[in-house]
Design an enzyme around this catalytic site. Sequence first.
Site, PDB file in Angstrom:
ATOM      1  N   PRO A  13      46.845  32.336  53.555  1.00 18.47           N
ATOM      2  CA  PRO A  13      47.005  31.899  52.169  1.00 18.47           C
ATOM      3  C   PRO A  13      47.169  30.393  51.963  1.00 18.47           C
ATOM      4  O   PRO A  13      47.177  29.933  50.824  1.00 18.47           O
ATOM      5  CB  PRO A  13      48.268  32.631  51.724  1.00 18.47           C
ATOM      6  CG  PRO A  13      49.036  32.882  52.970  1.00 18.47           C
ATOM      7  CD  PRO A  13      48.048  33.014  54.076  1.00 18.47           C
ATOM      8  N   ASP A  36      35.265  28.356  51.811  1.00 17.99           N
ATOM      9  CA  ASP A  36      35.332  28.396  50.359  1.00 17.99           C
ATOM     10  C   ASP A  36      36.573  27.667  49.849  1.00 17.99           C
ATOM     11  O   ASP A  36      37.370  27.154  50.638  1.00 17.99           O
ATOM     12  CB  ASP A  36      35.147  29.808  49.784  1.00 17.99           C
ATOM     13  CG  ASP A  36      36.175  30.799  50.251  1.00 17.99           C
ATOM     14  OD1 ASP A  36      35.831  31.986  50.373  1.00 17.99           O
ATOM     15  OD2 ASP A  36      37.330  30.396  50.498  1.00 17.99           O
ATOM     16  N   LYS A  58      32.892  28.936  45.063  1.00 17.32           N
ATOM     17  CA  LYS A  58      33.570  30.151  44.593  1.00 17.32           C
ATOM     18  C   LYS A  58      34.853  29.872  43.860  1.00 17.32           C
ATOM     19  O   LYS A  58      35.848  30.521  44.058  1.00 17.32           O
ATOM     20  CB  LYS A  58      33.885  31.113  45.747  1.00 17.32           C
ATOM     21  CG  LYS A  58      32.712  31.881  46.232  1.00 17.32           C
ATOM     22  CD  LYS A  58      32.997  33.356  46.182  1.00 17.32           C
ATOM     23  CE  LYS A  58      31.894  34.113  46.842  1.00 17.32           C
ATOM     24  NZ  LYS A  58      32.051  34.066  48.294  1.00 17.32           N
ATOM     25  N   THR A 119      46.782  38.146  54.299  1.00 19.93           N
ATOM     26  CA  THR A 119      46.314  38.195  52.910  1.00 19.93           C
ATOM     27  C   THR A 119      47.370  37.611  51.967  1.00 19.93           C
ATOM     28  O   THR A 119      48.566  37.587  52.290  1.00 19.93           O
ATOM     29  CB  THR A 119      45.936  39.635  52.514  1.00 19.93           C
ATOM     30  OG1 THR A 119      45.261  39.584  51.246  1.00 19.93           O
ATOM     31  CG2 THR A 119      47.144  40.550  52.406  1.00 19.93           C
ATOM     32  N   MET A 171      43.871  37.349  41.310  1.00 17.13           N
ATOM     33  CA  MET A 171      42.996  36.848  40.241  1.00 17.13           C
ATOM     34  C   MET A 171      43.467  37.345  38.870  1.00 17.13           C
ATOM     35  O   MET A 171      42.657  37.768  38.049  1.00 17.13           O
ATOM     36  CB  MET A 171      41.545  37.303  40.501  1.00 17.13           C
ATOM     37  CG  MET A 171      41.003  36.775  41.811  1.00 17.13           C
ATOM     38  SD  MET A 171      39.433  37.532  42.302  1.00 17.13           S
ATOM     39  CE  MET A 171      39.996  39.067  43.037  1.00 17.13           C
TER      40      MET A 171
HETATM   41  N1  SAH Z   1      40.764  37.148  50.590  1.00 19.76           N
HETATM   42  C1  SAH Z   1      41.886  36.576  49.871  1.00 19.76           C
HETATM   43  C2  SAH Z   1      41.815  36.853  48.376  1.00 19.76           C
HETATM   44  C3  SAH Z   1      40.625  36.250  47.681  1.00 19.76           C
HETATM   45  S1  SAH Z   1      40.645  36.516  45.955  1.00 19.76           S
HETATM   46  C4  SAH Z   1      43.188  37.107  50.465  1.00 19.76           C
HETATM   47  O1  SAH Z   1      43.168  38.036  51.269  1.00 19.76           O
HETATM   48  O2  SAH Z   1      44.241  36.566  50.136  1.00 19.76           O
HETATM   49  C5  SAH Z   1      41.437  35.052  45.396  1.00 19.76           C
HETATM   50  C6  SAH Z   1      42.813  35.349  44.835  1.00 19.76           C
HETATM   51  O3  SAH Z   1      43.767  35.466  45.887  1.00 19.76           O
HETATM   52  C7  SAH Z   1      43.374  34.273  43.955  1.00 19.76           C
HETATM   53  O4  SAH Z   1      42.853  34.348  42.654  1.00 19.76           O
HETATM   54  C8  SAH Z   1      44.839  34.585  43.999  1.00 19.76           C
HETATM   55  O5  SAH Z   1      45.154  35.674  43.158  1.00 19.76           O
HETATM   56  C9  SAH Z   1      45.030  35.043  45.432  1.00 19.76           C
HETATM   57  N2  SAH Z   1      45.519  33.962  46.311  1.00 19.76           N
HETATM   58  C10 SAH Z   1      44.924  33.495  47.413  1.00 19.76           C
HETATM   59  N3  SAH Z   1      45.670  32.528  47.996  1.00 19.76           N
HETATM   60  C11 SAH Z   1      46.773  32.391  47.223  1.00 19.76           C
HETATM   61  C12 SAH Z   1      47.934  31.545  47.287  1.00 19.76           C
HETATM   62  N4  SAH Z   1      48.095  30.657  48.268  1.00 19.76           N
HETATM   63  N5  SAH Z   1      48.866  31.674  46.311  1.00 19.76           N
HETATM   64  C13 SAH Z   1      48.714  32.554  45.316  1.00 19.76           C
HETATM   65  N6  SAH Z   1      47.646  33.379  45.209  1.00 19.76           N
HETATM   66  C14 SAH Z   1      46.690  33.295  46.143  1.00 19.76           C
END
Ligand code: SAH
Length: 266
Positions: A13, A36, A58, A119, A171
């Site tokens: 993240p 991305d 993206k 994730t 999202m």
């Molecule tokens: N594959 C990614 C998700 C991609 S969709 C995963 O597994 O985390 C993108 C969404 O992930 C963002 O719109 C947000 O809701 C969330 N996200 C990803 N990184 C984040 C972060 N550091 N803090 C808060 N939300 C995050």
Amino acid sequence: MRPGTVYLVGAGPGDPELLTLRAAKLLAEAEVIVYDHLVSAPILELGASGAERIYAGKERGNHTLSQSELNQLLVRLARAGKRVLRLKGGDPFVFGRGGEEVEALAAAGIAFEVVPGVTAACGVAAYAGIPLTHRDYANSCLFVAGHLKDGSVDLDWDSLARPGRTLVVYMGLLGLPTLCRELVIHGLSAATPAAIVQHGTTASQRTVVGTLATLPQLAQAARLGPPTLIIIGEVVRLQAKLAWYEKGAVEAGAEIGLERAQALAR
Ligand code: SAH
């Protein structure tokens, strides 16, 4: 790393220390890194200095490459014999379209590997101090995508609005008012605790806590920007005690206590 192979890798993240050992090793070996916008700058810096870096875009409403152009790019690089790292935020198979990318590789007969990542739900909840399935409060946890391609929100509300269930919404910022309203219409109490976390696991992490009744307004007032993650359910109560990462870093006024938010909701 094998030439002519695409490694679909989760970057976690944001905090580079949340990379897996395998991700760090592949980063150091890759000849081409296709990343991305969710991949943080300090993570990209771990790539070999001579590696070619290609931004695949993206961001909402700002797709640099279409999904099919991106798929074709990966196929072309692999056919040219490159060691290709396809680096995605979080885990590549959780709301990241990684599934579509490896489908395209499989169809083209390109060798690939998939490396999981932390994730956002897991990384952000940990750093925000919200244990997603603390057994005093929850016995299940659901990850959902908060908006559709066209920006609307259309979820199976009855299955979301269940007591004892934690919801994690990816999202979800744009759809937050709809989300909170529909969950209440479908049976959750307006006083259900809810949190939104911006830029989780990074220095600019900020958490706003409220209830289904108050969170949309609080989030708007706090001017949070993407990426944000929404967590809904009784487990959010624990954030007040367990928010170890932001302790001392939360700007005065950015957060209002759960008790006050619930009083406002009544
Ligand atoms: N594959 C990614 C998700 C991609 S969709 C995963 O597994 O985390 C993108 C969404 O992930 C963002 O719109 C947000 O809701 C969330 N996200 C990803 N990184 C984040 C972060 N550091 N803090 C808060 N939300 C995050």
